[in-house]
Write an enzyme that holds these catalytic residues in place. Structure first.
Site, PDB file in Angstrom:
ATOM      1  N   LYS A 136       0.839  -1.201   0.000  1.00  9.66           N
ATOM      2  CA  LYS A 136       0.000   0.000   0.000  1.00  9.66           C
ATOM      3  C   LYS A 136       0.877   1.255   0.000  1.00  9.66           C
ATOM      4  O   LYS A 136       0.698   2.151  -0.806  1.00  9.66           O
ATOM      5  CB  LYS A 136      -0.909  -0.029   1.236  1.00  9.66           C
ATOM      6  CG  LYS A 136      -1.807   1.157   1.388  1.00  9.66           C
ATOM      7  CD  LYS A 136      -2.783   0.964   2.538  1.00  9.66           C
ATOM      8  CE  LYS A 136      -3.515   2.258   2.828  1.00  9.66           C
ATOM      9  NZ  LYS A 136      -4.463   2.132   3.930  1.00  9.66           N
TER      10      LYS A 136
ATOM     11  N   GLY B 269      -4.838  -2.112   4.958  1.00  9.83           N
ATOM     12  CA  GLY B 269      -4.070  -3.241   4.440  1.00  9.83           C
ATOM     13  C   GLY B 269      -4.759  -4.583   4.688  1.00  9.83           C
ATOM     14  O   GLY B 269      -4.875  -5.418   3.796  1.00  9.83           O
ATOM     15  N   ARG B 270      -5.250  -4.767   5.906  1.00  4.72           N
ATOM     16  CA  ARG B 270      -5.851  -6.063   6.259  1.00  4.72           C
ATOM     17  C   ARG B 270      -7.241  -6.240   5.681  1.00  4.72           C
ATOM     18  O   ARG B 270      -7.890  -7.274   5.903  1.00  4.72           O
ATOM     19  CB  ARG B 270      -5.842  -6.240   7.778  1.00  4.72           C
ATOM     20  CG  ARG B 270      -6.501  -5.108   8.554  1.00  4.72           C
ATOM     21  CD  ARG B 270      -6.103  -5.150  10.023  1.00  4.72           C
ATOM     22  NE  ARG B 270      -6.594  -4.027  10.803  1.00  4.72           N
ATOM     23  CZ  ARG B 270      -5.948  -2.871  10.960  1.00  4.72           C
ATOM     24  NH1 ARG B 270      -4.793  -2.668  10.363  1.00  4.72           N
ATOM     25  NH2 ARG B 270      -6.454  -1.912  11.713  1.00  4.72           N
TER      26      ARG B 270
ATOM     27  N   HIS C 120      -5.202 -33.620  17.486  1.00  5.41           N
ATOM     28  CA  HIS C 120      -4.110 -34.468  17.967  1.00  5.41           C
ATOM     29  C   HIS C 120      -2.950 -33.631  18.497  1.00  5.41           C
ATOM     30  O   HIS C 120      -1.838 -34.106  18.603  1.00  5.41           O
ATOM     31  CB  HIS C 120      -3.644 -35.400  16.846  1.00  5.41           C
ATOM     32  CG  HIS C 120      -4.754 -36.293  16.402  1.00  5.41           C
ATOM     33  ND1 HIS C 120      -4.997 -37.519  16.984  1.00  5.41           N
ATOM     34  CD2 HIS C 120      -5.734 -36.109  15.492  1.00  5.41           C
ATOM     35  CE1 HIS C 120      -6.067 -38.066  16.420  1.00  5.41           C
ATOM     36  NE2 HIS C 120      -6.531 -37.224  15.512  1.00  5.41           N
TER      37      HIS C 120
ATOM     38  N   LYS D  74       9.431  -0.699  14.113  1.00  3.88           N
ATOM     39  CA  LYS D  74       9.993  -0.333  12.798  1.00  3.88           C
ATOM     40  C   LYS D  74      11.052   0.754  12.967  1.00  3.88           C
ATOM     41  O   LYS D  74      12.134   0.690  12.386  1.00  3.88           O
ATOM     42  CB  LYS D  74       8.895   0.211  11.875  1.00  3.88           C
ATOM     43  CG  LYS D  74       7.897  -0.809  11.372  1.00  3.88           C
ATOM     44  CD  LYS D  74       6.954  -0.115  10.374  1.00  3.88           C
ATOM     45  CE  LYS D  74       5.765  -0.978  10.020  1.00  3.88           C
ATOM     46  NZ  LYS D  74       4.782  -0.284   9.192  1.00  3.88           N
TER      47      LYS D  74
HETATM   48  O1  F6P Z   1       3.090  -3.309   9.738  1.00  4.29           O
HETATM   49  C1  F6P Z   1       1.731  -3.141   9.624  1.00  4.29           C
HETATM   50  C2  F6P Z   1       1.273  -2.853   8.240  1.00  4.29           C
HETATM   51  O2  F6P Z   1       1.161  -1.487   8.082  1.00  4.29           O
HETATM   52  C3  F6P Z   1      -0.026  -3.564   7.958  1.00  4.29           C
HETATM   53  O3  F6P Z   1      -1.110  -2.888   8.444  1.00  4.29           O
HETATM   54  C4  F6P Z   1       0.020  -3.683   6.490  1.00  4.29           C
HETATM   55  O4  F6P Z   1      -0.907  -4.621   6.034  1.00  4.29           O
HETATM   56  C5  F6P Z   1       1.450  -4.087   6.289  1.00  4.29           C
HETATM   57  O5  F6P Z   1       2.161  -3.343   7.251  1.00  4.29           O
HETATM   58  C6  F6P Z   1       2.002  -3.876   4.932  1.00  4.29           C
HETATM   59  O6  F6P Z   1       1.964  -2.545   4.546  1.00  4.29           O
HETATM   60  P1  F6P Z   1       2.170  -2.128   3.038  1.00  4.29           P
HETATM   61  O7  F6P Z   1       1.073  -2.733   2.231  1.00  4.29           O
HETATM   62  O8  F6P Z   1       2.105  -0.621   3.034  1.00  4.29           O
HETATM   63  O9  F6P Z   1       3.507  -2.621   2.601  1.00  4.29           O
END
Ligand code: F6P
Length: 546
Positions: free
Chosen positions: A210, A272-273, A389, A509
């Site tokens: 993204k 993103g999710r 299991h 990060k």
């Molecule tokens: O680290 C979290 C995050 O921002 C997620 O929410 C996202 O899906 C992922 O990193 C990847 O982000 P990008 O698509 O900007 O690379």
């Protein structure tokens, strides 16, 4: 925004639920079922081809009445309307939350900042369709003239988990002539193993990000470019034939060297999710074909509409979300187990982990106040029957309280011998065993010596939902994912949190960026961390002879 709501724990419905819990919390499912022979049929809802049996939950009718009142007290209806109408409900990022627009039909209108976004969504879908058709038909050829046989998605988090999950889930619908790989981890092993047996001349990379700034994805994309150029003789014009990008950041993509014609865009109002239905789903579309992809979108949309329009007492995601709140906040449940009895859904629990925990792992309310109740539980799971299991022992007889979601399909995609009936018998047996257990008296009738009886007793009263669908199709997968998306939304609305930001991933990060040069520099760095981190860095450098 939303500051007008009283603190959750002061709301009348919340307090009514707390005292209700002290009255009914210990009732055993054995008794609830014995007292109401029709409970198993009554406490079930069917919508859009999904049958949700919620009868094996630790609830009585009044529990639901109170949970529904809590939903009203918390303004769930208004929150849903706000999301669907494009209001900026992700307040910490000042963004609309419109993954529902990604699966809206062409004629729909959803306006963000005065612009109907639906035509833009369909324009991207049409470009994805065109591109997928070209690759799948062999019309898109690589730099050396060979057709593309391998597709490698590079992304992480939402730019990986949705694509991997959907690829695995819908493998039966895939084109077996194409090989798919997914690279996410910064660990070079991920890239090395994914590409080890691939021919660069036949390989297409989809760089999915993204932001197009994520360290893992950018590092893997650079390695992919090097690998491609090395394999194809070093002519940079090869990149245009072997790389496409999925991103909201066209500038960064072109700086990376990918042709702007090969960018599939999306928008900041897609988290993103929540991005699988848009261009992040490009690898899925390439795998299953545009028609199947659109059928998946229709499945999503059907549940979107169900969520938006169905009264809460029959609304699948609302019921699931409210029961999750009931266990999380009144029983103190720490986790939810996701147990799909469908091998193709093996990555579904991992996908749900990001969806649920990145969304609802929050410690402050929308107005920035520390919560005084628990928010998002831990989601985890594995497909059945494998889990039986391994960790089911703890769910059955351990000291923890773990609500379970069992997911099963009436039809199998691989009708091999007697397997499917046995599989389904197992899922039904597990929820039955969890709910009703086995008393000491029952155990004694089996000639068990007295000393062994306590070991063989199952307390039961361990709750579960059973989610039953017809067959795992793209359409059904869309419905299942949307069901959980909106359950997460419901939970977040009750907890009065921002389910759409993810500030909690930032600190690590930033700190990693500071440590990288400290590990790599030739000159000895002046370390200014805590003594533990300093010592670990020094040890790493020493062992690497730096
Ligand atoms: O680290 C979290 C995050 O921002 C997620 O929410 C996202 O899906 C992922 O990193 C990847 O982000 P990008 O698509 O900007 O690379």
């Amino acid at each position: 925004m939303m500051a007008g709501y009283p603190p959750l724990t002061a709301s009348p419905a919340w307090n009514a639920l707390a005292s209700h819990h002290s009255k009914v919390g210990d009732l055993h499912l054995r008794k609830l079922f014995a007292d109401d022979p029709k409970r198993g049929e009554r406490m079930a809802v069917e919508a859009a081809g999904i049958y949700l049996d919620y009868s094996k939950n630790r609830i009585v009718d009044e529990t639901l009445t109170l949970l529904l009142r809590l939903a009203d007290d918390c303004g769930l209806r208004a929150r849903i309307d706000a999301m669907f109408s494009g209001e900026k409900i992700n307040i910490t990022e000042n963004r609309a939350v419109l993954h529902v627009a990604l699966r809206a039909p062409k004629e729909a209108s959803i306006v963000v900042d005065g612009n109907n976004v639906v035509p833009d969504v369909h324009a991207v879908l049409d470009r994805m369709t065109d591109f997928s058709n070209q690759v799948r038909s062999g019309a898109w050829i690589g730099y050396t003239g060979k057709r593309i046989q391998n597709i490698v998605n590079i992304g992480i988090g939402g730019s990986d988990l949705g694509p991997v999950m959907a690829y695995e889930a819908l493998k039966a619908y895939g084109d077996p002539a194409l090989t798919f790989r997914f690279v996410s981890n910064i660990d070079g092993t991920d890239f090395a193993e994914a590409t080890r047996d691939l021919d660069p001349a036949e390989t297409l990379f989809i760089v999915s990000s993204k932001t197009f700034t994520t360290l893992e994805t950018m590092t893997n994309a650079e390695s992919a470019r090097e690998w491609t150029l090395k394999g194809l003789g070093g002519d940079v014009s090869a990149v245009a034939k072997h790389f496409v990008a999925v991103s909201t950041n066209a500038l960064k993509v072109s700086e990376f060297g990918i042709d702007v014609a090969n960018i599939f865009g999306f928008w900041d109002w897609v988290g993103g999710r929540y991005s699988l239905c848009g261009a992040i789903g490009l690898s899925t579309m390439l795998a299953i074909g545009p028609r199947n992809f659109r059928s998946m979108l229709e499945g999503f949309h059907e549940i979107d509409e169900h969520f938006r329009t169905t009264p809460f007492e029959r609304n699948l995601p609302v019921l699931m979300g409210l029961m999750a709140v009931w266990y999380n906040d009144f029983f103190g449940a720490e986790t939810v187990a996701i147990l799909p009895y469908e091998q193709y859904l093996k990555r579904f629990p991992a996908y749900l982990q990001q969806l649920t925990m990145e969304s609802n792992g929050k410690h402050v309310t929308l107005d920035g106040k520390q919560v005084n109740y628990s928010t998002g539980p831990i989601y985890w799971g594995e497909p059945g029957t494998n889990g039986q299991h391994s960790f089911y022992q703890l769910i059955h007889q351990g000291t923890r309280f773990i609500p379970c979601d069992f997911i099963a399909f009436v039809e199998t995609l691989n009708p091999v011998g007697r397997h499917h009936d046995i599989l389904v018998a197992n899922v039904l047996a597990q929820s039955e065993a969890l709910a009703f257990g086995r008393t000491a008296d029952q155990v004694k009738t089996e000639d068990t010596p007295d000393w062994l009886v306590p070991h063989r007793v199952f307390e039961g009263n361990r709750p579960s939902n059973t989610i039953l669908l017809g067959r795992l199709t793209p359409n059904a997968l869309g419905k299942l994912v949307a069901l959980y998306e909106h359950s997460v939304f419901t939970q977040g609305a009750i907890w009065h949190i921002d389910s759409f930001d993810q500030w909690g991933v930032e600190l690590g990060k930033v700190l990693a960026q500071r440590i990288i040069p400290e590990l790599q520099s030739i000159a000895k760095p002046k370390l200014q961390h805590d003594s533990s981190t300093n010592a670990l860095i020094a040890r790493y450098r020493k062992l690497r002879n730096q």
